[in-house]
Scaffold this motif. Structure first.
Motif, PDB file in Angstrom:
ATOM      1  N   PHE A 168       0.847  -1.186   0.000  1.00  0.00           N
ATOM      2  CA  PHE A 168       0.000   0.000   0.000  1.00  0.00           C
ATOM      3  C   PHE A 168       0.884   1.238   0.000  1.00  0.00           C
ATOM      4  CE2 PHE A 168       0.308   1.678   4.388  1.00  0.00           C
ATOM      5  CZ  PHE A 168       0.939   0.622   5.024  1.00  0.00           C
ATOM      6  N   GLN A 169       0.298   2.334  -0.367  1.00  0.00           N
ATOM      7  CA  GLN A 169       1.038   3.590  -0.375  1.00  0.00           C
ATOM      8  C   GLN A 169       0.786   4.329   0.926  1.00  0.00           C
ATOM      9  OE1 GLN A 169      -0.295   5.468  -4.041  1.00  0.00           O
ATOM     10  NE2 GLN A 169       1.496   4.688  -5.115  1.00  0.00           N
ATOM     11  N   ALA A 170       1.856   4.602   1.617  1.00  0.00           N
ATOM     12  CA  ALA A 170       1.757   5.252   2.930  1.00  0.00           C
ATOM     13  C   ALA A 170       2.064   6.733   2.792  1.00  0.00           C
ATOM     14  CB  ALA A 170       2.706   4.596   3.923  1.00  0.00           C
ATOM     15  N   THR A 171       1.035   7.543   2.739  1.00  0.00           N
ATOM     16  CA  THR A 171       1.268   8.983   2.641  1.00  0.00           C
ATOM     17  C   THR A 171       1.856   9.528   3.941  1.00  0.00           C
ATOM     18  OG1 THR A 171      -1.016   9.342   3.306  1.00  0.00           O
ATOM     19  CG2 THR A 171      -0.549   9.361   0.944  1.00  0.00           C
ATOM     20  N   THR A 172       1.580   8.840   5.026  1.00  0.00           N
ATOM     21  CA  THR A 172       2.128   9.238   6.320  1.00  0.00           C
ATOM     22  C   THR A 172       2.759   8.029   6.985  1.00  0.00           C
ATOM     23  OG1 THR A 172       0.399  10.918   6.607  1.00  0.00           O
ATOM     24  CG2 THR A 172       1.629  10.266   8.568  1.00  0.00           C
ATOM     25  N   MET A 173       3.945   8.227   7.511  1.00  0.00           N
ATOM     26  CA  MET A 173       4.614   7.183   8.292  1.00  0.00           C
ATOM     27  C   MET A 173       4.996   7.757   9.649  1.00  0.00           C
ATOM     28  SD  MET A 173       6.981   5.022   5.637  1.00  0.00           S
ATOM     29  CE  MET A 173       6.270   3.735   4.629  1.00  0.00           C
ATOM     30  N   PHE A 174       5.001   6.901  10.627  1.00  0.00           N
ATOM     31  CA  PHE A 174       5.335   7.305  11.991  1.00  0.00           C
ATOM     32  C   PHE A 174       6.521   6.478  12.481  1.00  0.00           C
ATOM     33  CE2 PHE A 174       1.427   9.696  12.688  1.00  0.00           C
ATOM     34  CZ  PHE A 174       0.544   9.115  11.812  1.00  0.00           C
ATOM     35  N   TRP A 175       7.322   7.103  13.310  1.00  0.00           N
ATOM     36  CA  TRP A 175       8.437   6.401  13.939  1.00  0.00           C
ATOM     37  C   TRP A 175       8.262   6.444  15.452  1.00  0.00           C
ATOM     38  CZ3 TRP A 175      12.013   3.410  11.623  1.00  0.00           C
ATOM     39  CH2 TRP A 175      12.157   3.532  10.239  1.00  0.00           C
ATOM     40  N   TYR A 176       8.405   5.253  16.058  1.00  0.00           N
ATOM     41  CA  TYR A 176       8.262   5.118  17.497  1.00  0.00           C
ATOM     42  C   TYR A 176       9.538   4.492  18.066  1.00  0.00           C
ATOM     43  CZ  TYR A 176       3.181   5.375  16.556  1.00  0.00           C
ATOM     44  OH  TYR A 176       1.927   5.750  16.145  1.00  0.00           O
ATOM     45  N   ARG A 177       9.744   4.726  19.349  1.00  0.00           N
ATOM     46  CA  ARG A 177      10.749   3.945  20.056  1.00  0.00           C
ATOM     47  C   ARG A 177      10.077   3.342  21.279  1.00  0.00           C
ATOM     48  NH1 ARG A 177      15.534   7.855  22.084  1.00  0.00           N
ATOM     49  NH2 ARG A 177      16.347   5.849  22.757  1.00  0.00           N
ATOM     50  N   LYS A 181       9.490  -3.179  28.417  1.00  0.00           N
ATOM     51  CA  LYS A 181       8.329  -3.170  29.300  1.00  0.00           C
ATOM     52  C   LYS A 181       7.629  -1.813  29.329  1.00  0.00           C
ATOM     53  CE  LYS A 181      10.030  -6.915  32.211  1.00  0.00           C
ATOM     54  NZ  LYS A 181      10.269  -7.413  33.579  1.00  0.00           N
ATOM     55  N   GLN A 182       7.780  -1.039  28.291  1.00  0.00           N
ATOM     56  CA  GLN A 182       7.103   0.247  28.219  1.00  0.00           C
ATOM     57  C   GLN A 182       6.264   0.341  26.954  1.00  0.00           C
ATOM     58  OE1 GLN A 182       9.420   3.755  28.962  1.00  0.00           O
ATOM     59  NE2 GLN A 182      10.612   2.784  30.593  1.00  0.00           N
ATOM     60  N   SER A 183       5.484   1.387  26.908  1.00  0.00           N
ATOM     61  CA  SER A 183       4.611   1.600  25.757  1.00  0.00           C
ATOM     62  C   SER A 183       5.396   2.218  24.600  1.00  0.00           C
ATOM     63  CB  SER A 183       3.447   2.500  26.156  1.00  0.00           C
ATOM     64  OG  SER A 183       2.491   2.582  25.113  1.00  0.00           O
ATOM     65  N   LEU A 184       4.716   2.392  23.470  1.00  0.00           N
ATOM     66  CA  LEU A 184       5.350   3.008  22.320  1.00  0.00           C
ATOM     67  C   LEU A 184       5.337   4.525  22.495  1.00  0.00           C
ATOM     68  CD1 LEU A 184       3.942   0.238  21.270  1.00  0.00           C
ATOM     69  CD2 LEU A 184       4.432   1.187  19.027  1.00  0.00           C
ATOM     70  N   MET A 185       6.479   5.127  22.215  1.00  0.00           N
ATOM     71  CA  MET A 185       6.577   6.579  22.285  1.00  0.00           C
ATOM     72  C   MET A 185       6.777   7.126  20.878  1.00  0.00           C
ATOM     73  SD  MET A 185       9.018   7.133  25.603  1.00  0.00           S
ATOM     74  CE  MET A 185       9.443   8.733  24.952  1.00  0.00           C
ATOM     75  N   SER A 188      20.089   3.039  22.531  1.00  0.00           N
ATOM     76  CA  SER A 188      19.707   1.634  22.381  1.00  0.00           C
ATOM     77  C   SER A 188      18.232   1.478  22.723  1.00  0.00           C
ATOM     78  CB  SER A 188      20.545   0.752  23.321  1.00  0.00           C
ATOM     79  OG  SER A 188      21.922   0.838  22.999  1.00  0.00           O
ATOM     80  N   SER A 189      17.499   0.891  21.812  1.00  0.00           N
ATOM     81  CA  SER A 189      16.058   0.780  21.988  1.00  0.00           C
ATOM     82  C   SER A 189      15.484  -0.058  20.853  1.00  0.00           C
ATOM     83  CB  SER A 189      15.416   2.179  21.976  1.00  0.00           C
ATOM     84  OG  SER A 189      14.051   2.131  22.339  1.00  0.00           O
ATOM     85  N   PHE A 190      14.177  -0.259  20.907  1.00  0.00           N
ATOM     86  CA  PHE A 190      13.433  -0.942  19.852  1.00  0.00           C
ATOM     87  C   PHE A 190      12.733   0.149  19.047  1.00  0.00           C
ATOM     88  CE2 PHE A 190      12.014  -4.621  17.881  1.00  0.00           C
ATOM     89  CZ  PHE A 190      10.642  -4.807  17.881  1.00  0.00           C
ATOM     90  N   TYR A 191      13.071   0.261  17.773  1.00  0.00           N
ATOM     91  CA  TYR A 191      12.491   1.301  16.924  1.00  0.00           C
ATOM     92  C   TYR A 191      11.463   0.662  15.994  1.00  0.00           C
ATOM     93  CZ  TYR A 191      16.125   4.382  18.642  1.00  0.00           C
ATOM     94  OH  TYR A 191      16.931   5.133  19.466  1.00  0.00           O
ATOM     95  N   ARG A 235      15.803  -3.705  16.496  1.00  0.00           N
ATOM     96  CA  ARG A 235      16.471  -3.638  17.802  1.00  0.00           C
ATOM     97  C   ARG A 235      17.852  -3.030  17.605  1.00  0.00           C
ATOM     98  NH1 ARG A 235      14.635  -3.772  22.574  1.00  0.00           N
ATOM     99  NH2 ARG A 235      13.368  -5.596  22.048  1.00  0.00           N
ATOM    100  N   LEU A 236      18.061  -1.840  18.163  1.00  0.00           N
ATOM    101  CA  LEU A 236      19.351  -1.151  18.066  1.00  0.00           C
ATOM    102  C   LEU A 236      20.095  -1.276  19.390  1.00  0.00           C
ATOM    103  CD1 LEU A 236      21.468   0.753  16.802  1.00  0.00           C
ATOM    104  CD2 LEU A 236      20.055   2.681  17.575  1.00  0.00           C
ATOM    105  N   THR A 237      21.316  -1.761  19.313  1.00  0.00           N
ATOM    106  CA  THR A 237      22.187  -1.834  20.485  1.00  0.00           C
ATOM    107  C   THR A 237      23.447  -1.049  20.184  1.00  0.00           C
ATOM    108  OG1 THR A 237      21.357  -4.040  21.036  1.00  0.00           O
ATOM    109  CG2 THR A 237      23.409  -3.343  22.074  1.00  0.00           C
ATOM    110  N   VAL A 238      23.718  -0.051  21.003  1.00  0.00           N
ATOM    111  CA  VAL A 238      24.902   0.782  20.821  1.00  0.00           C
ATOM    112  C   VAL A 238      25.898   0.435  21.922  1.00  0.00           C
ATOM    113  CG1 VAL A 238      25.797   3.116  20.548  1.00  0.00           C
ATOM    114  CG2 VAL A 238      23.443   2.594  19.870  1.00  0.00           C
ATOM    115  N   LEU A 239      27.068   0.010  21.516  1.00  0.00           N
ATOM    116  CA  LEU A 239      28.076  -0.419  22.499  1.00  0.00           C
ATOM    117  C   LEU A 239      28.938   0.748  22.984  1.00  0.00           C
ATOM    118  CD1 LEU A 239      29.178  -3.702  20.716  1.00  0.00           C
ATOM    119  CD2 LEU A 239      27.480  -3.425  22.524  1.00  0.00           C
TER     120      LEU A 239
END
Lengths: 117, 116
Positions: free
Chosen positions: A28-37, A41-45, A89-92, A113-117
């Motif tokens: 599908f064509q997404a005219t709008t996209m959202f990014w969350y982190r 054990k937390q909600s999406l921000m 570091s977080s789940f994007y 899943r981003l892990t920054v060392l």
């Protein structure tokens, strides 16, 4: 239908490097996209709202120079984490919204899943 | 802005029992209320949604009810199964039209555990 993919699914990088995450709407064509982190054990921000062909709108407290978002086409948005640090570091997760009037449904990608060392 | 409160934070039921998760929202302009299921390490998956012109919607074992006056909506899962175990999120939106662009405000999430 309404599938969103993300690449990569998992990335490990050294502090100070930049990481790019791709989000694609496959059928599908997404005219709008959202990014969350999402922290464990937390909600999406919500980080930012991205409309095709225009600059992203960032939520309060999100550094736009650190989290670069590009929505170059109706099926692709990218998030670049610049000069990443361990606290990044977080789940994007991205989501796509079909542009037809009255279609409010957001379809989410599988996350990166981003892990920054 | 919109604020969504979700309860309970954890819910444990026996297989076959019903599970109910409740959410309240603050902005009366919100008109779209989806529910998402998220399994560990995965993205949220839409399981059911409701719009403000409808009071109840059902899809097999899952139902959602909406009380616009009280500004709350609930998810009902009947005949629960172990595979229903996951984190469930409610959300509210003012819809895709206008300057909100369909932005969702999420509740805090409910960890549902269904024991065999």
């Amino acid at each position: 239908g309404a599938v969103v993919s993300q690449h990569p699914s998992r990335v490990i990088c050294k502090s100070g490097t930049s990481v790019k995450i791709e989000c694609r709407s496959l059928d599908f064509q997404a005219t709008t996209m959202f990014w969350y982190r999402q922290f464990p054990k937390q909600s999406l921000m919500l980080m930012a709202t991205s409309n095709e062909g225009s600059k992203a709108t960032y939520e309060q407290g999100v550094e736009k120079d650190k989290f670069l978002i590009n929505h170059a086409s109706l099926t692709l948005s990218t998030l670049t984490v610049t000069s990443a640090h361990p606290e990044d570091s977080s789940f994007y997760i991205c989501s796509g919204l079909a542009g037809r009037l009255g279609t409010d449904t957001q379809y989410f990608g599988p996350g990166t899943r981003l892990t920054v060392l | 802005g919109e604020n969504v409160e979700q309860h309970p934070s954890t819910l444990s039921v026996q297989e076959g029992d019903s599970a109910v998760i409740k959410c309240t929202y603050s902005d009366s302009a919100s008109n779209y209320f989806p529910w998402y299921k998220q399994e560990l390490g995965k993205g949220p998956q839409l399981i059911i949604d409701i719009r403000s012109n409808v009071g109840e919607k059902k899809d097999q074992r899952i139902a959602v009810t909406l009380n616009k006056t009280a500004k709350h909506f609930s998810l009902h899962i009947t005949e629960t199964q172990p595979e229903d175990s996951a984190v469930y999120f409610c959300a509210a939106s003012m819809g895709a039209g206008g300057t909100s662009y369909g932005k969702l405000t999420f509740g805090q999430g409910t960890i549902l555990t269904v024991h065999p």
